[in-house]
Design a protein around this motif. Structure first.
Motif, short mmCIF file in Angstrom:
data_model
loop_
_atom_site.label_atom_id
_atom_site.label_comp_id
_atom_site.label_asym_id
_atom_site.label_seq_id
_atom_site.Cartn_x
_atom_site.Cartn_y
_atom_site.Cartn_z
N SER A 160 0.83 -1.22 0.00
CA SER A 160 0.00 0.00 0.00
C SER A 160 0.86 1.26 0.00
O SER A 160 0.51 2.27 -0.61
N MET A 161 2.03 1.20 0.65
CA MET A 161 2.90 2.38 0.70
C MET A 161 3.58 2.63 -0.64
O MET A 161 3.77 3.78 -1.06
N GLU A 162 3.97 1.57 -1.33
CA GLU A 162 4.57 1.72 -2.67
C GLU A 162 3.55 2.36 -3.61
O GLU A 162 3.88 3.30 -4.35
N ALA A 163 2.30 1.88 -3.57
CA ALA A 163 1.25 2.45 -4.42
C ALA A 163 0.91 3.87 -4.00
O ALA A 163 0.69 4.75 -4.84
N HIS A 164 0.88 4.12 -2.68
CA HIS A 164 0.62 5.47 -2.15
C HIS A 164 1.66 6.44 -2.72
O HIS A 164 1.32 7.50 -3.25
N ALA A 165 2.94 6.07 -2.62
CA ALA A 165 4.02 6.94 -3.10
C ALA A 165 3.88 7.21 -4.59
O ALA A 165 4.02 8.35 -5.06
N TYR A 166 3.58 6.15 -5.36
CA TYR A 166 3.52 6.28 -6.82
C TYR A 166 2.30 7.10 -7.26
O TYR A 166 2.40 7.96 -8.16
N LEU A 167 1.17 6.86 -6.63
CA LEU A 167 -0.03 7.64 -6.97
C LEU A 167 0.14 9.11 -6.58
O LEU A 167 -0.25 10.01 -7.33
N ALA A 168 0.73 9.35 -5.41
CA ALA A 168 0.95 10.74 -4.96
C ALA A 168 1.90 11.46 -5.93
O ALA A 168 1.69 12.63 -6.27
N LYS A 169 2.93 10.74 -6.39
CA LYS A 169 3.89 11.32 -7.34
C LYS A 169 3.18 11.69 -8.64
O LYS A 169 3.54 12.66 -9.31
N ASN A 179 19.12 -4.28 7.00
CA ASN A 179 19.58 -3.54 5.84
C ASN A 179 19.61 -4.47 4.63
O ASN A 179 19.14 -4.12 3.55
N GLN A 180 20.15 -5.67 4.86
CA GLN A 180 20.27 -6.68 3.80
C GLN A 180 18.90 -7.07 3.23
O GLN A 180 18.75 -7.22 2.03
N ASN A 181 17.92 -7.27 4.11
CA ASN A 181 16.62 -7.73 3.61
C ASN A 181 15.72 -6.58 3.14
O ASN A 181 14.59 -6.79 2.73
N GLY A 182 16.23 -5.35 3.21
CA GLY A 182 15.52 -4.21 2.62
C GLY A 182 14.52 -3.52 3.52
O GLY A 182 13.91 -2.52 3.13
N LEU A 183 14.31 -4.03 4.74
CA LEU A 183 13.29 -3.42 5.61
C LEU A 183 13.64 -1.99 6.01
O LEU A 183 12.77 -1.13 6.08
N LEU A 184 14.91 -1.73 6.29
CA LEU A 184 15.29 -0.36 6.70
C LEU A 184 15.07 0.61 5.55
O LEU A 184 14.60 1.74 5.75
N HIS A 185 15.37 0.17 4.33
CA HIS A 185 15.14 1.00 3.14
C HIS A 185 13.63 1.31 3.00
O HIS A 185 13.23 2.44 2.73
N LEU A 186 12.82 0.27 3.20
CA LEU A 186 11.36 0.40 3.13
C LEU A 186 10.86 1.45 4.14
O LEU A 186 10.05 2.32 3.81
N LEU A 187 11.36 1.35 5.36
CA LEU A 187 10.94 2.26 6.43
C LEU A 187 11.41 3.69 6.17
O LEU A 187 10.70 4.65 6.48
N GLU A 188 12.60 3.81 5.59
CA GLU A 188 13.09 5.16 5.23
C GLU A 188 12.16 5.80 4.21
O GLU A 188 11.83 6.98 4.30
N ARG A 189 11.75 5.01 3.21
CA ARG A 189 10.81 5.52 2.21
C ARG A 189 9.48 5.89 2.87
O ARG A 189 8.94 6.97 2.65
N ASN A 190 8.97 5.00 3.73
CA ASN A 190 7.67 5.22 4.35
C ASN A 190 7.61 6.50 5.16
O ASN A 190 6.64 7.24 5.11
N ARG A 191 8.68 6.77 5.92
CA ARG A 191 8.62 7.94 6.81
C ARG A 191 8.69 9.25 6.03
O ARG A 191 8.38 10.30 6.58
N LEU A 192 9.07 9.18 4.75
CA LEU A 192 9.01 10.38 3.91
C LEU A 192 7.59 10.64 3.38
O LEU A 192 7.28 11.72 2.91
N ILE A 193 6.75 9.61 3.46
CA ILE A 193 5.39 9.71 2.90
C ILE A 193 4.39 10.13 3.97
O ILE A 193 3.53 10.99 3.75
#
Length: 197
Positions: free
Chosen positions: A22-31, A80-94
Motif C-alpha cells: 500500500s505504501m509503494e502504491a501510495h508513493a507512486y499515486l501521490a507522485k 539492511n540486507q533484507n531491505g526493511l530499513l530502506h522500506l521504512l526510510e521511504r515510508n517515513r518520507l510519505i
C-alpha cells in the motif's frame, strides 16, 4: 500552497500492515498527483524477523521512525540486507506511521486492496457499518505478492487502473468495461464490488 490533483477521485490503497504494497502504491499515486491515502487491515503491523517464528510486531500508529530505530538496534546489518530499513526510510518520507483502515472516518471513491484476504476484511468492515450518506465506493482487489519487486509492479498497475478510472466521465456506468480492459492489458484478474458510505 495546496497541491493540484489530476483528478477529484479520492483513493485509498490497503494492504495488511501498511508497510510495503500500500505504501509503494501510495508513493507512486501521490507522485502522479492523485489524492491518495494508504492503510492496513491487520490486527497488528507485522514485519519479518530474523527467524520465521519471530516476527517483529507493532501497534498501528507506531511511527515508522520508531520501527526503523527498533530494527536498526536489533540487527542493523540483517534488516539492511533484507531491505526493511530502506522500506521504512521511504515510508517515513510519505507519512508518520502505519494507519489502520478500520479506524478511518474519511470517505473515499475507490478502495484498492492488494490481496483477497484484505478485500474480504474491507468488505466485512464496510458492511458492519450502517450507511449514512448513501454514497457509493468502488472496492477493487488486485493481488500483489508481498515483496518489494511485486509491490513496485503492483503500484504501476494500480496507477494504470486509477488513471483509466479518472478519465471516465461516468465511472459507475463505465467501471465494468474499464476493469475488463485493465485485466486484458495487465493480465491480472481483479475483484470488484460497490458498497455504500
Amino acid at each position: 500552497m495546496s497541491q493540484q490533483f489530476v483528478s477529484p477521485l479520492s483513493i485509498a490503497v490497503i494492504c495488511s500492515s501498511n508497510m510495503n504494497r500500500s505504501m509503494e502504491a501510495h508513493a507512486y499515486l501521490a507522485k502522479n498527483r492523485f489524492k491518495v491515502r494508504s492503510f492496513g487491515t491487520g490486527d497488528k503491523v507485522k514485519l519479518p524477523g530474523t527467524a520465521a517464528d519471530r516476527p517483529n510486531v507493532y501497534e498501528f500508529g507506531t511511527p515508522y521512525e520508531d520501527i526503523f530505530n527498533d530494527l536498526a538496534n536489533k540487527d542493523k546489518h540483517y534488516y539492511n540486507q533484507n531491505g526493511l530499513l530502506h522500506l521504512l526510510e521511504r515510508n517515513r518520507l510519505i507519512k508518520p506511521c502505519p494507519e489502520k483502515f478500520q479506524h478511518c472516518t474519511e470517505r473515499f471513491d475507490v478502495l484498492v486492496t492488494c490481496e483477497e484476504r484484505v478485500y474480504d476484511q474491507v468488505i466485512e468492515y464496510m458492511e458492519s457499518k450502517t450507511p449514512t450518506y448513501n454514497l457509493p465506493v468502488h472496492v477493487i482487489n488486485i493481488d500483489i505478492q508481498d515483496n518489494q519487486e511485486e509491490a513496485t509492479f503492483g503500484a504501476f498497475h494500480i496507477c494504470d487502473l486509477i488513471t483509466m478510472m479518472a478519465q471516465s466521465s461516468d465511472l459507475d456506468n463505465d467501471i465494468d468495461e474499464l476493469l475488463h480492459r485493465f485485466e486484458d492489458k495487465c493480465q491480472r484478474s481483479v475483484l470488484h464490488c460497490v458498497l455504500f458510505y
